[in-house]
Design a protein around this motif. Sequence first.
Motif, PDB file in Angstrom:
ATOM      1  N   ARG A  16       6.009   8.608 -32.446  1.00  0.00           N
ATOM      2  CA  ARG A  16       5.578   9.935 -32.415  1.00  0.00           C
ATOM      3  C   ARG A  16       4.128  10.190 -32.879  1.00  0.00           C
ATOM      4  O   ARG A  16       3.307  10.976 -32.101  1.00  0.00           O
ATOM      5  CB  ARG A  16       6.636  10.758 -33.000  1.00  0.00           C
ATOM      6  N   PRO A  17       3.580   9.743 -33.977  1.00  0.00           N
ATOM      7  CA  PRO A  17       2.293   9.821 -34.620  1.00  0.00           C
ATOM      8  C   PRO A  17       1.498   9.308 -33.295  1.00  0.00           C
ATOM      9  O   PRO A  17       0.189  10.021 -33.433  1.00  0.00           O
ATOM     10  CB  PRO A  17       2.149   9.160 -35.685  1.00  0.00           C
ATOM     11  N   VAL A  18       1.628   8.418 -32.835  1.00  0.00           N
ATOM     12  CA  VAL A  18       0.597   7.961 -31.603  1.00  0.00           C
ATOM     13  C   VAL A  18       0.554   8.644 -30.508  1.00  0.00           C
ATOM     14  O   VAL A  18      -0.345   9.113 -29.996  1.00  0.00           O
ATOM     15  CB  VAL A  18       1.002   6.375 -31.312  1.00  0.00           C
ATOM     16  N   VAL A  19       1.804   9.355 -29.989  1.00  0.00           N
ATOM     17  CA  VAL A  19       1.579  10.341 -28.978  1.00  0.00           C
ATOM     18  C   VAL A  19       1.135  11.350 -29.387  1.00  0.00           C
ATOM     19  O   VAL A  19       0.306  11.848 -28.486  1.00  0.00           O
ATOM     20  CB  VAL A  19       3.303  10.548 -28.672  1.00  0.00           C
ATOM     21  N   ASP A  20       1.418  12.282 -30.501  1.00  0.00           N
ATOM     22  CA  ASP A  20       0.413  13.335 -31.131  1.00  0.00           C
ATOM     23  C   ASP A  20      -0.946  12.951 -30.969  1.00  0.00           C
ATOM     24  O   ASP A  20      -1.683  13.802 -30.760  1.00  0.00           O
ATOM     25  CB  ASP A  20       1.086  13.525 -32.510  1.00  0.00           C
ATOM     26  N   ALA A  21      -1.441  11.907 -31.676  1.00  0.00           N
ATOM     27  CA  ALA A  21      -2.824  11.291 -31.422  1.00  0.00           C
ATOM     28  C   ALA A  21      -3.548  11.411 -30.307  1.00  0.00           C
ATOM     29  O   ALA A  21      -4.758  12.011 -30.272  1.00  0.00           O
ATOM     30  CB  ALA A  21      -3.032  10.110 -32.200  1.00  0.00           C
ATOM     31  N   PHE A  22      -2.740  10.828 -29.312  1.00  0.00           N
ATOM     32  CA  PHE A  22      -3.544  10.833 -27.882  1.00  0.00           C
ATOM     33  C   PHE A  22      -3.484  12.221 -27.547  1.00  0.00           C
ATOM     34  O   PHE A  22      -4.349  12.622 -26.746  1.00  0.00           O
ATOM     35  CB  PHE A  22      -2.589   9.906 -26.858  1.00  0.00           C
ATOM     36  N   ALA A  23      -2.567  13.036 -27.800  1.00  0.00           N
ATOM     37  CA  ALA A  23      -2.395  14.265 -27.149  1.00  0.00           C
ATOM     38  C   ALA A  23      -3.559  15.384 -27.844  1.00  0.00           C
ATOM     39  O   ALA A  23      -3.683  16.480 -27.251  1.00  0.00           O
ATOM     40  CB  ALA A  23      -1.076  14.825 -27.138  1.00  0.00           C
ATOM     41  N   ALA A  24      -3.733  15.272 -29.182  1.00  0.00           N
ATOM     42  CA  ALA A  24      -4.547  16.004 -29.864  1.00  0.00           C
ATOM     43  C   ALA A  24      -5.717  16.132 -29.408  1.00  0.00           C
ATOM     44  O   ALA A  24      -6.425  15.172 -29.464  1.00  0.00           O
ATOM     45  CB  ALA A  24      -4.118  15.804 -31.168  1.00  0.00           C
ATOM     46  N   PRO A  25      -6.436  17.410 -29.572  1.00  0.00           N
ATOM     47  CA  PRO A  25      -7.793  17.383 -28.996  1.00  0.00           C
ATOM     48  C   PRO A  25      -8.601  17.312 -30.370  1.00  0.00           C
ATOM     49  O   PRO A  25      -8.088  17.064 -31.597  1.00  0.00           O
ATOM     50  CB  PRO A  25      -8.315  18.736 -28.905  1.00  0.00           C
ATOM     51  N   PRO A  26      -9.927  16.671 -30.136  1.00  0.00           N
ATOM     52  CA  PRO A  26     -10.914  16.517 -31.501  1.00  0.00           C
ATOM     53  C   PRO A  26     -10.956  17.531 -32.231  1.00  0.00           C
ATOM     54  O   PRO A  26     -10.960  18.624 -31.758  1.00  0.00           O
ATOM     55  CB  PRO A  26     -12.160  15.879 -30.770  1.00  0.00           C
ATOM     56  N   PRO A  27     -11.086  17.553 -33.534  1.00  0.00           N
ATOM     57  CA  PRO A  27     -11.082  16.279 -34.313  1.00  0.00           C
ATOM     58  C   PRO A  27      -9.761  15.712 -34.910  1.00  0.00           C
ATOM     59  O   PRO A  27      -9.597  14.455 -35.204  1.00  0.00           O
ATOM     60  CB  PRO A  27     -11.931  16.465 -35.515  1.00  0.00           C
ATOM     61  N   LEU A  28      -8.535  16.535 -34.437  1.00  0.00           N
ATOM     62  CA  LEU A  28      -7.389  16.131 -34.977  1.00  0.00           C
ATOM     63  C   LEU A  28      -6.843  14.777 -34.563  1.00  0.00           C
ATOM     64  O   LEU A  28      -6.482  14.045 -35.247  1.00  0.00           O
ATOM     65  CB  LEU A  28      -6.297  17.211 -34.523  1.00  0.00           C
ATOM     66  N   GLY A  29      -7.054  14.219 -33.144  1.00  0.00           N
ATOM     67  CA  GLY A  29      -6.456  13.161 -32.641  1.00  0.00           C
ATOM     68  C   GLY A  29      -7.487  11.918 -32.900  1.00  0.00           C
ATOM     69  O   GLY A  29      -7.082  10.814 -32.740  1.00  0.00           O
ATOM     70  N   LEU A  30      -8.520  12.057 -33.572  1.00  0.00           N
ATOM     71  CA  LEU A  30      -9.455  11.222 -34.147  1.00  0.00           C
ATOM     72  C   LEU A  30      -9.478  11.014 -35.497  1.00  0.00           C
ATOM     73  O   LEU A  30     -10.351  10.173 -35.974  1.00  0.00           O
ATOM     74  CB  LEU A  30     -10.736  11.377 -33.191  1.00  0.00           C
ATOM     75  N   ARG A  31      -8.923  11.828 -36.203  1.00  0.00           N
ATOM     76  CA  ARG A  31      -8.924  11.791 -37.566  1.00  0.00           C
ATOM     77  C   ARG A  31      -7.521  11.769 -37.989  1.00  0.00           C
ATOM     78  O   ARG A  31      -7.135  12.318 -39.122  1.00  0.00           O
ATOM     79  CB  ARG A  31      -9.598  12.858 -38.423  1.00  0.00           C
ATOM     80  N   MET A  32      -6.522  11.058 -37.396  1.00  0.00           N
ATOM     81  CA  MET A  32      -5.085  11.048 -37.523  1.00  0.00           C
ATOM     82  C   MET A  32      -4.847  10.173 -38.606  1.00  0.00           C
ATOM     83  O   MET A  32      -5.194   8.942 -38.689  1.00  0.00           O
ATOM     84  CB  MET A  32      -4.480  10.694 -36.431  1.00  0.00           C
ATOM     85  N   PRO A  33      -4.137  10.578 -39.860  1.00  0.00           N
ATOM     86  CA  PRO A  33      -3.952   9.868 -41.149  1.00  0.00           C
ATOM     87  C   PRO A  33      -3.000   8.900 -40.637  1.00  0.00           C
ATOM     88  O   PRO A  33      -1.890   9.133 -39.935  1.00  0.00           O
ATOM     89  CB  PRO A  33      -3.735  10.707 -42.053  1.00  0.00           C
ATOM     90  N   LEU A  34      -3.043   7.605 -41.166  1.00  0.00           N
ATOM     91  CA  LEU A  34      -1.882   6.667 -40.964  1.00  0.00           C
ATOM     92  C   LEU A  34      -0.973   6.838 -42.183  1.00  0.00           C
ATOM     93  O   LEU A  34      -1.307   6.461 -43.251  1.00  0.00           O
ATOM     94  CB  LEU A  34      -2.383   5.222 -41.131  1.00  0.00           C
ATOM     95  N   ALA A  35       0.158   7.432 -41.832  1.00  0.00           N
ATOM     96  CA  ALA A  35       1.126   7.773 -43.176  1.00  0.00           C
ATOM     97  C   ALA A  35       1.555   6.515 -43.823  1.00  0.00           C
ATOM     98  O   ALA A  35       2.006   5.497 -43.232  1.00  0.00           O
ATOM     99  CB  ALA A  35       2.066   8.613 -42.514  1.00  0.00           C
ATOM    100  N   ALA A  36       1.997   6.712 -45.184  1.00  0.00           N
ATOM    101  CA  ALA A  36       2.481   5.538 -45.904  1.00  0.00           C
ATOM    102  C   ALA A  36       4.050   5.598 -45.426  1.00  0.00           C
ATOM    103  O   ALA A  36       4.597   6.523 -45.001  1.00  0.00           O
ATOM    104  CB  ALA A  36       2.695   6.115 -47.526  1.00  0.00           C
ATOM    105  N   GLY A  37       4.486   4.313 -45.151  1.00  0.00           N
ATOM    106  CA  GLY A  37       5.704   3.917 -44.401  1.00  0.00           C
ATOM    107  C   GLY A  37       5.716   3.914 -43.020  1.00  0.00           C
ATOM    108  O   GLY A  37       6.611   3.914 -42.325  1.00  0.00           O
ATOM    109  N   PHE A  38       4.541   4.067 -42.417  1.00  0.00           N
ATOM    110  CA  PHE A  38       4.605   3.964 -40.702  1.00  0.00           C
ATOM    111  C   PHE A  38       5.267   2.655 -40.599  1.00  0.00           C
ATOM    112  O   PHE A  38       4.855   1.466 -41.014  1.00  0.00           O
ATOM    113  CB  PHE A  38       3.405   4.106 -40.269  1.00  0.00           C
TER     114      PHE A  38
END
Length: 256
Positions: free
Chosen positions: A228-250
Amino acid sequence: MAQRALPQPYARLGRAVHTAGTLSEVSGVVLLLPDGETDSRRRPSTLSYAAQLPFARTLARAGVEDGLAVHVVRYRCRGWNSGADPVADADWAADEVQRRYGDVPVCLVGHGMGGRAALRAGGHTAVTSVLAMAPWLPEATAPEPRPEPEPVKHLAGRRVLIVHGTNDARTNPELSYRLAERAKKTNRDTCRFEVHSDGHALRQHRSEVVALAVDFVRGSLFARSYARPVVDAFAAPPPLGLRMPLAAGFGQSLRH
């Protein structure tokens, strides 16, 4: 006096890391592009190749059901050099994959200098996806003029993921953000994850970075569902999808 290690006469593919049983069962290939130096005609370090093998084995194990083969590319020399030598080696490697395995999709995965090479070589007809980890990108240094922007239009039609540690002291994470911002305008299938407090080697959150790479490779090469985080990153407009934090425990529970 020790002799200088001369460059290899040609690029090579390291031995295939795969568990598909036979080469005829390979249905997707990852080409790993190691880090290197800005300028050097010396033969690549054997350590840079060996350092990629654990990662290669992890990817191959994760893709065993899909028929994934992984190769580490052995460059002719260890430097980027003025002719962008690793890019030519990556292009050759993609050609060699087609010769060996036929028309299978290729994902270029590079770190540092290899990340830049992966982005540059992403326009090869066999390449369907690119993962650039802590990519080394040129930046202006006085009194040198501002370097030409890295090309991005050739990445159209590919899935592109950039991963960068926010504390990287060797390669500037802000430059990879700017490149991702330009690439996103040409190719909507571009996203970027930030690994907070991590450095160039991405060791502090290694398990999360590897899990992200596995998810991206399987999703891009074999049409598996992305986390889901990858899906969200692709879908989100800049800057959100380009500064997506990699969550602990991914990676511990990917499909939520």
